[in-house]
Design a protein around this motif. Sequence first.
Motif, PDB file in Angstrom:
ATOM      1  N   CYS A  58     115.875  83.024 -54.485  1.00 55.40           N
ATOM      2  CA  CYS A  58     116.871  82.053 -54.934  1.00 55.40           C
ATOM      3  C   CYS A  58     118.115  82.795 -55.402  1.00 55.40           C
ATOM      4  CB  CYS A  58     116.307  81.170 -56.047  1.00 55.40           C
ATOM      5  SG  CYS A  58     115.990  82.038 -57.604  1.00 55.40           S
ATOM      6  N   GLU A  59     119.080  82.040 -55.854  1.00 55.06           N
ATOM      7  CA  GLU A  59     120.314  82.609 -56.389  1.00 55.06           C
ATOM      8  C   GLU A  59     120.179  82.793 -57.901  1.00 55.06           C
ATOM      9  OE1 GLU A  59     122.823  83.606 -54.456  1.00 55.06           O
ATOM     10  OE2 GLU A  59     121.651  82.933 -52.726  1.00 55.06           O
ATOM     11  N   GLU A  60     120.980  83.677 -58.441  1.00 53.07           N
ATOM     12  CA  GLU A  60     120.935  83.968 -59.878  1.00 53.07           C
ATOM     13  C   GLU A  60     121.167  82.725 -60.727  1.00 53.07           C
ATOM     14  OE1 GLU A  60     123.076  86.922 -63.150  1.00 53.07           O
ATOM     15  OE2 GLU A  60     123.833  86.852 -61.098  1.00 53.07           O
ATOM     16  N   ASP A  61     122.055  81.840 -60.270  1.00 53.52           N
ATOM     17  CA  ASP A  61     122.399  80.663 -61.079  1.00 53.52           C
ATOM     18  C   ASP A  61     121.485  79.467 -60.824  1.00 53.52           C
ATOM     19  OD1 ASP A  61     123.351  80.135 -58.543  1.00 53.52           O
ATOM     20  OD2 ASP A  61     125.379  79.612 -59.178  1.00 53.52           O
ATOM     21  N   ASP A  62     120.441  79.621 -59.998  1.00 45.53           N
ATOM     22  CA  ASP A  62     119.477  78.539 -59.796  1.00 45.53           C
ATOM     23  C   ASP A  62     118.684  78.317 -61.075  1.00 45.53           C
ATOM     24  OD1 ASP A  62     120.325  78.377 -57.203  1.00 45.53           O
ATOM     25  OD2 ASP A  62     118.396  78.874 -56.286  1.00 45.53           O
ATOM     26  N   ASP A  63     118.285  77.069 -61.295  1.00 43.22           N
ATOM     27  CA  ASP A  63     117.495  76.723 -62.469  1.00 43.22           C
ATOM     28  C   ASP A  63     116.191  77.512 -62.483  1.00 43.22           C
ATOM     29  OD1 ASP A  63     116.915  75.219 -64.813  1.00 43.22           O
ATOM     30  OD2 ASP A  63     115.595  73.929 -63.614  1.00 43.22           O
ATOM     31  N   LYS A  64     115.907  78.172 -63.578  1.00 49.25           N
ATOM     32  CA  LYS A  64     114.687  78.946 -63.812  1.00 49.25           C
ATOM     33  C   LYS A  64     114.537  80.160 -62.899  1.00 49.25           C
ATOM     34  CE  LYS A  64     112.378  75.249 -66.089  1.00 49.25           C
ATOM     35  NZ  LYS A  64     111.598  74.071 -65.969  1.00 49.25           N
ATOM     36  N   SER A  65     115.656  80.676 -62.419  1.00 55.07           N
ATOM     37  CA  SER A  65     115.587  81.919 -61.637  1.00 55.07           C
ATOM     38  C   SER A  65     115.265  83.074 -62.579  1.00 55.07           C
ATOM     39  CB  SER A  65     116.901  82.176 -60.900  1.00 55.07           C
ATOM     40  OG  SER A  65     117.904  82.569 -61.817  1.00 55.07           O
ATOM     41  N   VAL A  66     114.622  84.088 -62.026  1.00 54.59           N
ATOM     42  CA  VAL A  66     114.274  85.263 -62.812  1.00 54.59           C
ATOM     43  C   VAL A  66     114.603  86.492 -61.970  1.00 54.59           C
ATOM     44  CG1 VAL A  66     111.858  85.257 -62.065  1.00 54.59           C
ATOM     45  CG2 VAL A  66     112.465  86.357 -64.195  1.00 54.59           C
ATOM     46  N   GLN A  67     115.064  87.537 -62.644  1.00 57.86           N
ATOM     47  CA  GLN A  67     115.397  88.753 -61.916  1.00 57.86           C
ATOM     48  C   GLN A  67     114.129  89.310 -61.287  1.00 57.86           C
ATOM     49  OE1 GLN A  67     117.176  91.986 -64.141  1.00 57.86           O
ATOM     50  NE2 GLN A  67     118.169  92.718 -62.296  1.00 57.86           N
ATOM     51  N   PHE A  68     114.259  89.771 -60.041  1.00 61.09           N
ATOM     52  CA  PHE A  68     113.106  90.311 -59.326  1.00 61.09           C
ATOM     53  C   PHE A  68     113.354  91.768 -58.977  1.00 61.09           C
ATOM     54  CE2 PHE A  68     110.116  90.537 -55.640  1.00 61.09           C
ATOM     55  CZ  PHE A  68     108.964  90.225 -56.328  1.00 61.09           C
ATOM     56  N   TYR A  69     113.869  92.042 -57.810  1.00 63.27           N
ATOM     57  CA  TYR A  69     114.045  93.430 -57.402  1.00 63.27           C
ATOM     58  C   TYR A  69     115.367  93.997 -57.908  1.00 63.27           C
ATOM     59  CZ  TYR A  69     114.850  97.597 -54.694  1.00 63.27           C
ATOM     60  OH  TYR A  69     115.123  98.888 -54.344  1.00 63.27           O
ATOM     61  N   LYS A  70     115.266  95.162 -58.521  1.00 61.96           N
ATOM     62  CA  LYS A  70     116.444  95.917 -58.940  1.00 61.96           C
ATOM     63  C   LYS A  70     116.162  97.363 -58.592  1.00 61.96           C
ATOM     64  CE  LYS A  70     118.042  96.977 -63.369  1.00 61.96           C
ATOM     65  NZ  LYS A  70     118.423  96.598 -64.717  1.00 61.96           N
ATOM     66  N   GLU A  71     117.075  97.977 -57.849  1.00 64.75           N
ATOM     67  CA  GLU A  71     116.866  99.354 -57.405  1.00 64.75           C
ATOM     68  C   GLU A  71     116.697 100.276 -58.609  1.00 64.75           C
ATOM     69  OE1 GLU A  71     118.874 102.615 -54.402  1.00 64.75           O
ATOM     70  OE2 GLU A  71     119.591 100.552 -54.408  1.00 64.75           O
ATOM     71  N   LYS A  72     115.678 101.122 -58.523  1.00 64.79           N
ATOM     72  CA  LYS A  72     115.394 102.064 -59.606  1.00 64.79           C
ATOM     73  C   LYS A  72     115.876 103.453 -59.202  1.00 64.79           C
ATOM     74  CE  LYS A  72     111.369  99.526 -61.156  1.00 64.79           C
ATOM     75  NZ  LYS A  72     110.395  98.883 -60.333  1.00 64.79           N
ATOM     76  N   SER A  73     116.298 104.224 -60.176  1.00 68.37           N
ATOM     77  CA  SER A  73     116.816 105.572 -59.903  1.00 68.37           C
ATOM     78  C   SER A  73     115.747 106.487 -59.310  1.00 68.37           C
ATOM     79  CB  SER A  73     117.393 106.198 -61.168  1.00 68.37           C
ATOM     80  OG  SER A  73     116.398 106.276 -62.165  1.00 68.37           O
ATOM     81  N   ASN A  74     114.466 106.234 -59.629  1.00 70.93           N
ATOM     82  CA  ASN A  74     113.390 107.078 -59.103  1.00 70.93           C
ATOM     83  C   ASN A  74     112.939 106.641 -57.703  1.00 70.93           C
ATOM     84  OD1 ASN A  74     111.917 104.773 -59.630  1.00 70.93           O
ATOM     85  ND2 ASN A  74     110.584 105.708 -61.156  1.00 70.93           N
ATOM     86  N   GLY A  75     113.522 105.535 -57.179  1.00 66.95           N
ATOM     87  CA  GLY A  75     113.221 105.080 -55.825  1.00 66.95           C
ATOM     88  C   GLY A  75     111.934 104.292 -55.672  1.00 66.95           C
ATOM     89  N   VAL A  76     111.215 104.042 -56.768  1.00 64.22           N
ATOM     90  CA  VAL A  76     109.954 103.302 -56.691  1.00 64.22           C
ATOM     91  C   VAL A  76     110.239 101.846 -56.352  1.00 64.22           C
ATOM     92  CG1 VAL A  76     107.965 102.479 -58.017  1.00 64.22           C
ATOM     93  CG2 VAL A  76     108.743 104.834 -58.277  1.00 64.22           C
ATOM     94  N   LEU A  77     109.497 101.334 -55.372  1.00 65.05           N
ATOM     95  CA  LEU A  77     109.636  99.941 -54.957  1.00 65.05           C
ATOM     96  C   LEU A  77     108.480  99.127 -55.520  1.00 65.05           C
ATOM     97  CD1 LEU A  77     110.600 100.048 -51.165  1.00 65.05           C
ATOM     98  CD2 LEU A  77     111.977  99.218 -53.050  1.00 65.05           C
ATOM     99  N   SER A  78     108.682  98.549 -56.678  1.00 65.58           N
ATOM    100  CA  SER A  78     107.704  97.623 -57.236  1.00 65.58           C
ATOM    101  C   SER A  78     108.399  96.784 -58.294  1.00 65.58           C
ATOM    102  CB  SER A  78     106.490  98.348 -57.836  1.00 65.58           C
ATOM    103  OG  SER A  78     106.845  98.997 -59.031  1.00 65.58           O
ATOM    104  N   VAL A  79     107.796  95.655 -58.596  1.00 67.55           N
ATOM    105  CA  VAL A  79     108.300  94.773 -59.647  1.00 67.55           C
ATOM    106  C   VAL A  79     107.125  94.475 -60.560  1.00 67.55           C
ATOM    107  CG1 VAL A  79     109.175  92.453 -60.145  1.00 67.55           C
ATOM    108  CG2 VAL A  79     110.097  93.730 -58.202  1.00 67.55           C
ATOM    109  N   ARG A  80     107.365  94.550 -61.865  1.00 63.63           N
ATOM    110  CA  ARG A  80     106.306  94.257 -62.835  1.00 63.63           C
ATOM    111  C   ARG A  80     106.816  93.233 -63.829  1.00 63.63           C
ATOM    112  NH1 ARG A  80     101.565  96.438 -64.278  1.00 63.63           N
ATOM    113  NH2 ARG A  80     100.901  96.191 -66.422  1.00 63.63           N
TER     114      ARG A  80
END
Length: 127
Positions: A58-80
């Motif tokens: 969804c978009e950031e401004d959608d109702d009840k949206s939550v941040q998901f993927y954000k690039e990490k400096s260590n390159g790890v691909l996961s979301v917790r």
Amino acid sequence: MIDLSNFKTFDFSEGVPYISITNNGITFNKSVIMKMKYPAYVKLLINEAEKQIAVQTCEEDDDKSVQFYKEKSNGVLSVRWNAKDLINTIARLCDWDLRQTSYRVNGVLVPELNLMLFDLNEAVTMV
């Protein structure tokens, strides 16, 4: 000559999408992120009757949206997600004691809805 225009190269690096559910949080593996095309924001959807959860782009401004993927400096691909309310909701829904047992649930990509579906009935215990 063979027409290859309808073929796509298979990406072996993606693997099977899954979540790990423990007493400390829910972790989405790299395949979930890659198959969903690195969504910055999602909505978490819960179907209590069928014991299913889904994350939908969804978009950031959608109702009840939550941040998901954000690039990490260590390159790890996961979301917790560590939200205790979410963990308790899933534990209650499935009648799980997450202090004793952790679970893994494979996901199914539903591209036409931009979501990944996880059927908690299909959960397997993690060792």
